[in-house]
Write an enzyme that holds these catalytic residues in place. Structure first.
Site, PDB file in Angstrom:
ATOM      1  N   THR A 220     -14.087   5.342   7.478  1.00 17.25           N
ATOM      2  CA  THR A 220     -14.318   4.393   5.813  1.00 17.25           C
ATOM      3  C   THR A 220     -14.778   3.527   6.798  1.00 17.25           C
ATOM      4  OG1 THR A 220     -12.117   4.738   5.231  1.00 17.25           O
ATOM      5  CG2 THR A 220     -14.345   6.828   3.946  1.00 17.25           C
TER       6      THR A 220
ATOM      7  N   VAL B 259       3.824   1.860  -1.072  1.00 14.59           N
ATOM      8  CA  VAL B 259       4.402   1.599  -2.313  1.00 14.59           C
ATOM      9  C   VAL B 259       3.573   1.971  -3.056  1.00 14.59           C
ATOM     10  CG1 VAL B 259       5.934   0.616  -3.946  1.00 14.59           C
ATOM     11  CG2 VAL B 259       6.445  -0.209  -1.035  1.00 14.59           C
TER      12      VAL B 259
ATOM     13  N   TYR C 259       0.790  -0.803   0.277  1.00 10.66           N
ATOM     14  CA  TYR C 259      -0.466   0.179  -0.083  1.00 10.66           C
ATOM     15  C   TYR C 259       1.126   1.275   0.285  1.00 10.66           C
ATOM     16  CZ  TYR C 259      -3.719   2.983   1.173  1.00 10.66           C
ATOM     17  OH  TYR C 259      -3.786   4.480   1.211  1.00 10.66           O
TER      18      TYR C 259
END
Ligand code: NAP
Length: 253
Positions: A214, A181, A179
């Site tokens: 979220t 990267v 994530y």
């Protein structure tokens, strides 16, 4: 005539909230969703809430076929785009090599392919907003990859090849997870696209929503979805280009 925005992954979360905010202020909103039924439901919900103009478009950012179909549909409707928001993303996808590939495909190659696919539909002077994350900070990478991504001479082709090599290598060699990267690479891509698209006066920026409540961010996140979307909104209307912003303030890559 109203302005048109296309937002990927706008059937829930930050993308949906951004769609709601833009519809409220008079934008024509194309609600990108990989599941058209979910996109239609979200668009209908927001039309009711805002009285605005929202329409669902089927768009899976990991599928070249889906991107081409969406672009064709817009072309058929003679729709031009004033703002593209590459918002769709995944975090903590399946572990292992499949998870690495899915994360990079969605968070890095998705924005790239959607941008290239819709470029002919973007008006000169349009904005492109790539939704990034603080987890994509260069400071999280090992020195070799930090240097490589920060190199101002890095080309799009070289970046694409680096990301392919990262996936081939199983996603373990850069000092942080897939994530981080994917978002660090998205930030570098933002800088590269900003300079490529400058002749058309297309403004390309990355905006970070912060850590937001979220499905992705979870209930314990400190920021509301409204605050997150507000931070992303900066990219839609700014005259800046090539930067990374949170709450309208430029931050380090
Ligand atoms: P979310 O609630 O999990 O929503 C993700 C959205 O992306 C959903 O609409 C999902 O569609 C869509 N999506 C995923 N893969 C897709 C694909 N292949 N094609 C099209 N759509 C796809 O996430 P969020 O919190 O709103 O995050 C939005 C963006 O903000 C992401 O880029 C994320 O990395 C970034 N961000 C979030 C946070 C945070 O704390 N939440 C922090 C920093 C950055 P489905 O409904 O079909 O799954």
């Amino acid at each position: 005539m109203g302005k048109t925005v296309l937002i990927s992954g706008a059937n829930r979360g930050i993308g949906q909230q951004l769609a709601r905010m833009l519809a409220t202020t008079g934008w024509d909103v194309l609600v990108g969703a990989r599941d058209l039924a979910k996109g239609n439901a979200a668009a209908a919900r927001m039309r009711k809430e805002t009285g605005g103009r929202l329409k669902a478009v089927e768009l899976d950012v990991t599928s070249d076929v889906s991107i081409a179909r969406a672009a064709q549909k817009l072309r058929d409707g003679a729709i031009q785009i004033d703002a593209l928001v590459n918002n769709a993303g995944v975090y903590g996808a399946a572990r292992g090599a499949d998870g690495v590939a899915l994360t990079v495909e969605t968070n890095f190659f998705g924005p790239l392919q959607v941008t290239l696919g819709t470029l002919p539909l973007l008006r000169d002077g349009a904005t492109i907003t790539n939704v990034t994350s603080g987890l994509g900070s260069l400071s999280n990478l090992d020195p070799e990859h930090r240097r490589a991504l920060a190199d101002p001479t890095l080309t799009r082709d070289a970046l694409v090849e680096m990301m392919r090599a990262f996936v081939r290598g199983g996603g373990t060699s850069w000092g942080t997870d897939a994530y981080g990267v994917s978002k660090a690479a998205l930030n570098a891509l933002t800088r590269i696209l900003a300079s490529e698209l400058a002749p058309r006066n297309i403004h390309v920026n990355a905006t970070c929503p912060g850590w937001v409540r979220t499905d992705m961010g979870g209930r314990g996140a400190p920021r509301s979805v409204e605050e997150g979307a507000e931070s992303v909104l900066f990219g839609v209307t700014t005259a800046e280009t090539g930067g990374i912003y949170r709450d309208g303030v430029r931050i380090a890559p």
